[in-house]
Structure formats: structure tokens, C-alpha cells
Write an enzyme that holds these catalytic residues in place. Structure first.
Site, PDB file in Angstrom:
ATOM      1  N   ASP A  72      -6.171   5.970  -4.228  1.00  0.00           N
ATOM      2  CA  ASP A  72      -6.232   4.867  -3.279  1.00  0.00           C
ATOM      3  C   ASP A  72      -5.250   3.826  -3.785  1.00  0.00           C
ATOM      4  OD1 ASP A  72      -6.742   2.896  -1.467  1.00  0.00           O
ATOM      5  OD2 ASP A  72      -8.924   3.059  -1.588  1.00  0.00           O
ATOM      6  N   THR A 112      -7.958  -3.832   0.613  1.00  0.00           N
ATOM      7  CA  THR A 112      -6.742  -4.452   1.146  1.00  0.00           C
ATOM      8  C   THR A 112      -6.978  -5.876   1.627  1.00  0.00           C
ATOM      9  OG1 THR A 112      -6.264  -2.230   1.972  1.00  0.00           O
ATOM     10  CG2 THR A 112      -4.744  -3.972   2.568  1.00  0.00           C
ATOM     11  N   ARG A 126     -23.952   0.664  -2.078  1.00  0.00           N
ATOM     12  CA  ARG A 126     -23.133   0.767  -0.875  1.00  0.00           C
ATOM     13  C   ARG A 126     -23.957   1.575   0.121  1.00  0.00           C
ATOM     14  NH1 ARG A 126     -17.309   0.409   0.196  1.00  0.00           N
ATOM     15  NH2 ARG A 126     -16.710   1.798   1.906  1.00  0.00           N
ATOM     16  N   LYS A 155     -15.884  -3.359  -8.340  1.00  0.00           N
ATOM     17  CA  LYS A 155     -17.347  -3.404  -8.509  1.00  0.00           C
ATOM     18  C   LYS A 155     -17.803  -2.394  -9.554  1.00  0.00           C
ATOM     19  CE  LYS A 155     -17.973  -2.936  -4.021  1.00  0.00           C
ATOM     20  NZ  LYS A 155     -16.646  -3.289  -3.441  1.00  0.00           N
ATOM     21  N   ILE A 204      -4.130   0.869  -2.723  1.00  0.00           N
ATOM     22  CA  ILE A 204      -4.726  -0.474  -2.782  1.00  0.00           C
ATOM     23  C   ILE A 204      -6.101  -0.385  -2.149  1.00  0.00           C
ATOM     24  CG2 ILE A 204      -4.600  -2.895  -2.139  1.00  0.00           C
ATOM     25  CD1 ILE A 204      -1.640  -2.745  -2.045  1.00  0.00           C
ATOM     26  N   ASP A 205      -7.116  -0.334  -2.989  1.00  0.00           N
ATOM     27  CA  ASP A 205      -8.496  -0.340  -2.513  1.00  0.00           C
ATOM     28  C   ASP A 205      -8.936  -1.786  -2.408  1.00  0.00           C
ATOM     29  OD1 ASP A 205     -11.033   0.597  -1.818  1.00  0.00           O
ATOM     30  OD2 ASP A 205     -11.722   0.472  -3.887  1.00  0.00           O
ATOM     31  N   SER A 241     -13.395  -3.725  -3.242  1.00  0.00           N
ATOM     32  CA  SER A 241     -12.765  -2.648  -3.997  1.00  0.00           C
ATOM     33  C   SER A 241     -13.622  -2.053  -5.099  1.00  0.00           C
ATOM     34  CB  SER A 241     -11.433  -3.115  -4.599  1.00  0.00           C
ATOM     35  OG  SER A 241     -11.642  -3.823  -5.809  1.00  0.00           O
ATOM     36  N   ASP A 263       0.838  -1.198   0.000  1.00  0.00           N
ATOM     37  CA  ASP A 263       0.000   0.000   0.000  1.00  0.00           C
ATOM     38  C   ASP A 263       0.874   1.249   0.000  1.00  0.00           C
ATOM     39  OD1 ASP A 263      -2.555   1.003  -0.096  1.00  0.00           O
ATOM     40  OD2 ASP A 263      -3.030   0.658   2.004  1.00  0.00           O
ATOM     41  N   HIS A 317     -18.736  -2.697   5.349  1.00  0.00           N
ATOM     42  CA  HIS A 317     -18.671  -1.647   4.333  1.00  0.00           C
ATOM     43  C   HIS A 317     -20.037  -1.281   3.778  1.00  0.00           C
ATOM     44  CE1 HIS A 317     -14.211  -2.727   3.332  1.00  0.00           C
ATOM     45  NE2 HIS A 317     -14.366  -2.152   4.509  1.00  0.00           N
ATOM     46  N   GLU A 361      -4.520   8.315   0.368  1.00  0.00           N
ATOM     47  CA  GLU A 361      -5.053   7.646   1.548  1.00  0.00           C
ATOM     48  C   GLU A 361      -4.022   7.548   2.662  1.00  0.00           C
ATOM     49  OE1 GLU A 361      -7.545   3.627   2.758  1.00  0.00           O
ATOM     50  OE2 GLU A 361      -6.265   3.589   0.997  1.00  0.00           O
ATOM     51  N   ASP A 397     -12.193   6.491  -2.677  1.00  0.00           N
ATOM     52  CA  ASP A 397     -12.892   5.215  -2.829  1.00  0.00           C
ATOM     53  C   ASP A 397     -13.905   5.224  -3.968  1.00  0.00           C
ATOM     54  OD1 ASP A 397     -11.653   3.742  -0.822  1.00  0.00           O
ATOM     55  OD2 ASP A 397     -12.999   4.491   0.731  1.00  0.00           O
TER      56      ASP A 397
END
Length: 327
Positions: free
Chosen positions: A122, A127, A255, A241, A124-125, A238, A45, A214, A68, A268
Site C-alpha cells: 500500500d 491518503t 476495525r 494504528k 500510501i495508506d 492508516s 501514491d 472505515h 493497490e 491494508d
């Protein structure tokens, strides 16, 4: 417009994505830190943010970055810091000092705002998906006067075809008013992508988060029932989607807030939101408001996310309004 920004963003995301691929097998889960928001962060990351920020600063030195991560944890944890330095230097012809690498990471401290332009990253969205060897994404977007102008997603583990156990790894890119495209990591030939064409929600399926923390899975299940959706949800971590909806594999990404005080982070959603709209879809919050990327590091003027193919957006909004009226 934005041809240079598009090219450099793809270059940065590809390099960061390949860093993730080549280092995955070297990572050990007990080397993971925990951030104040309880999401895990890995050596990769930090390494990704250092690499992407450095590339951006070389080509666009006047552009600030909303990232981030910052390097505070690395300075306080020399063992972790040494791992990041070794990782970044292994991918470069020139060796950098720890402070040079930390300075690149710290370029991401910008707070955002309504005027001017900035990048948001981001590294690594998803993780947890990364640590499981499943879905994660490197997500980079350019915002100008509050509007997302360029978005790039690197999805190293996303199958080219969800129905087959075949090739994986693709990059999704969009420039405002220029359409959305995908390419593989190996071939720079791009293919334009489009959302699915269904006009009745019962004919599609959800794409939603793996982690119940989430998004409110119980409420989403009720919404699916209200929309007469019988197909099982596609669950993955992540901004992959967004890619799945943009290329037509699913018609809805929800979400829903899991608590009233939660504010979505702009990194995000910035890249994914543009890719959805440029593929012909629509994205709003759960009240039908457009996402506002001009009020800092979070989407504080919005609550939750609804992304659809556009044709069924009002159907989904109506169903969501019934289920989440208390939020």
C-alpha cells in the site's frame, strides 16, 4: 532468514516515505483522483508504488507484487501522468520514460494466492491523513505460502511519543519469529518494541480510524463501554494504528465492518498484522479467526479486525461478539 528481504524492504519504504515528505507541500487537493472504492489517490501514491516496485523487481525479479494502484488512470490523464513522471525522475539519477514508470506501477497487478511468495504494497495508506498532514503509512509485506514473513511500515508523521509534541517519523519492521523493531528515519539503530502489559481491558484504550466509513464508531463506543474503558480513543488514519498498539501506546485496535459485503484488502493489514504479533500481541477477525492472506487480494474469509496486546484478546472478542452479532 529473510535478511536480504528485510533490508531491501526497509530501503524501499524509506525511499517512498521520504518521497511523501518532500512532495507533501507541492500537492494540491484538487489534483486528487477518486478510485472506484471512493478512496482518494494522489500523485505521490503512484510515485511511491513506482519506486517500491522498481526496487523490488531489481532485487527479486521473480517475485510478483500485489499493489493497490495500476497505471490506467495515468494513461488516461496525461496531466496527472506527467506529474508522476516528474516526481519519480526527480529522485533518481537516471531519467525514465513515462511507459517505464507506468510499467513499474503495473507490476502490482498480481492476484495473490495460497502457494509461492509475493509482496503486497500500500504505497500510501491513509491518503486523507496524508492530505491533512496527519497520519499515513507506506506499507510493505512479503507473503510466502499464505503466511506473512516480512512486514515494514514507514510512518513519516507519527510522533515518537504520543504524549509530546516532539520528533516524528519512524519505521517499524518485523520478520516472522524474529521480533518487532522500530527505528527513526535518520538513524538505522533499531529498538525492539513490545505491546503493553495490561491484563484488564479497563486499563487501556482503543486506537481506531478517523474515518467513520472505515469502522463502525458507534458500535466501538458501545464495546468500549462494555469493557469499562474510560480513556478516550486514539484516532488516526492508516496502519500507524498497528504501530501504536505494537509499541504499547494502546492495547486495542478495532476495525468493525461498516457493511456486510465489505472485504478488507490484504495490503491494508499484512505488514501491520505481523508487527503486532512479533511485538507480542494477537490479531484475529471479529469472530476470532486468524487472518487469511492466501485467498487473493482481499481477506474474503475474514470479517473485520481485532488487534490487542494478547492478554485481553478474549475479553475484547467477547464484548465484540455481543455488539456485532448481526454481522
Amino acid at each position: 532468514m529473510f535478511a536480504l528481504e528485510r533490508r531491501i524492504a526497509i530501503e524501499a519504504v524509506l525511499k517512498a516515505s521520504k518521497l511523501c515528505q518532500t512532495t507533501f507541500n507541492k500537492l494540491v487537493q484538487n489534483q486528487t483522483l477518486t478510485k472506484s472504492d471512493l478512496s482518494p489517490v494522489t500523485v505521490a501514491d503512484f510515485g511511491c508504488q513506482a519506486i517500491v516496485n522498481e526496487i523490488l523487481s531489481q532485487h527479486f525479479p521473480q517475485d510478483p507484487i500485489v499493489g493497490e494502484e495500476d497505471a490506467k488512470d495515468l494513461r488516461e490523464n496525461p496531466v496527472l501522468g506527467d506529474q508522476v513522471v516528474e516526481l519519480v525522475n526527480s529522485l533518481s539519477q537516471e531519467s525514465r520514460s513515462a511507459e517505464q514508470i507506468y510499467a513499474s506501477i503495473d507490476l502490482g497487478r498480481y492476484e495473490g494466492g495460497r502457494t509461492g511468495r509475493f509482496w503486497t504494497l500500500d504505497p500510501i495508506d491513509g491518503t486523507k491523513g496524508f492530505l491533512r498532514g496527519e497520519q499515513f503509512a507506506v506499507c510493505l509485506a512479503l507473503v510466502e505460502d499464505g503466511i506473512v514473513k516480512v512486514g515494514v511500515l514507514g510512518c513519516p508523521n507519527l510522533p515518537h511519543d504520543l504524549t509530546k509534541n516532539g520528533d516524528r517519523g519512524s519505521v517499524y519492521v518485523a520478520v516472522k519469529d524474529q521480533g518487532a523493531f522500530m527505528r527513526t528515519f535518520e538513524d538505522n539503530k533499531e529498538t525492539q518494541i513490545h505491546v503493553c502489559s495490561v491484563s484488564d481491558s479497563k486499563d487501556t484504550q482503543f486506537c481506531e480510524s478517523v474515518e467513520s466509513g472505515h469502522s463502525a464508531h458507534d458500535k466501538q463506543a458501545q464495546i468500549a463501554k462494555d469493557l469499562n474503558i474510560t480513556k478516550p480513543s486514539i484516532r488516526m488514519d492508516s496502519q500507524c494504528k498497528y504501530a501504536v498498539v505494537a509499541r504499547g501506546d494502546a492495547g486495542i485496535y478495532l476495525r468493525l465492518p461498516t457493511r456486510k459485503d465489505y472485504e478488507e484488502k490484504i495490503w491494508d493489514h499484512a505488514a501491520g498484522s505481523l508487527i503486532i504479533t512479533e511485538a507480542g500481541g494477537k490479531i484475529t477477525d471479529i469472530y476470532g479467526k486468524e487472518l487469511d492472506f492466501a485467498v487473493g487480494r482481499t481477506l474474503k474469509n475474514n470479517k473485520g479486525i481485532i488487534a490487542t496486546n494478547g492478554k485481553i484478546h478474549e475479553q475484547v472478542l467477547k464484548a465484540v461478539s455481543v455488539t456485532v452479532s448481526s454481522l
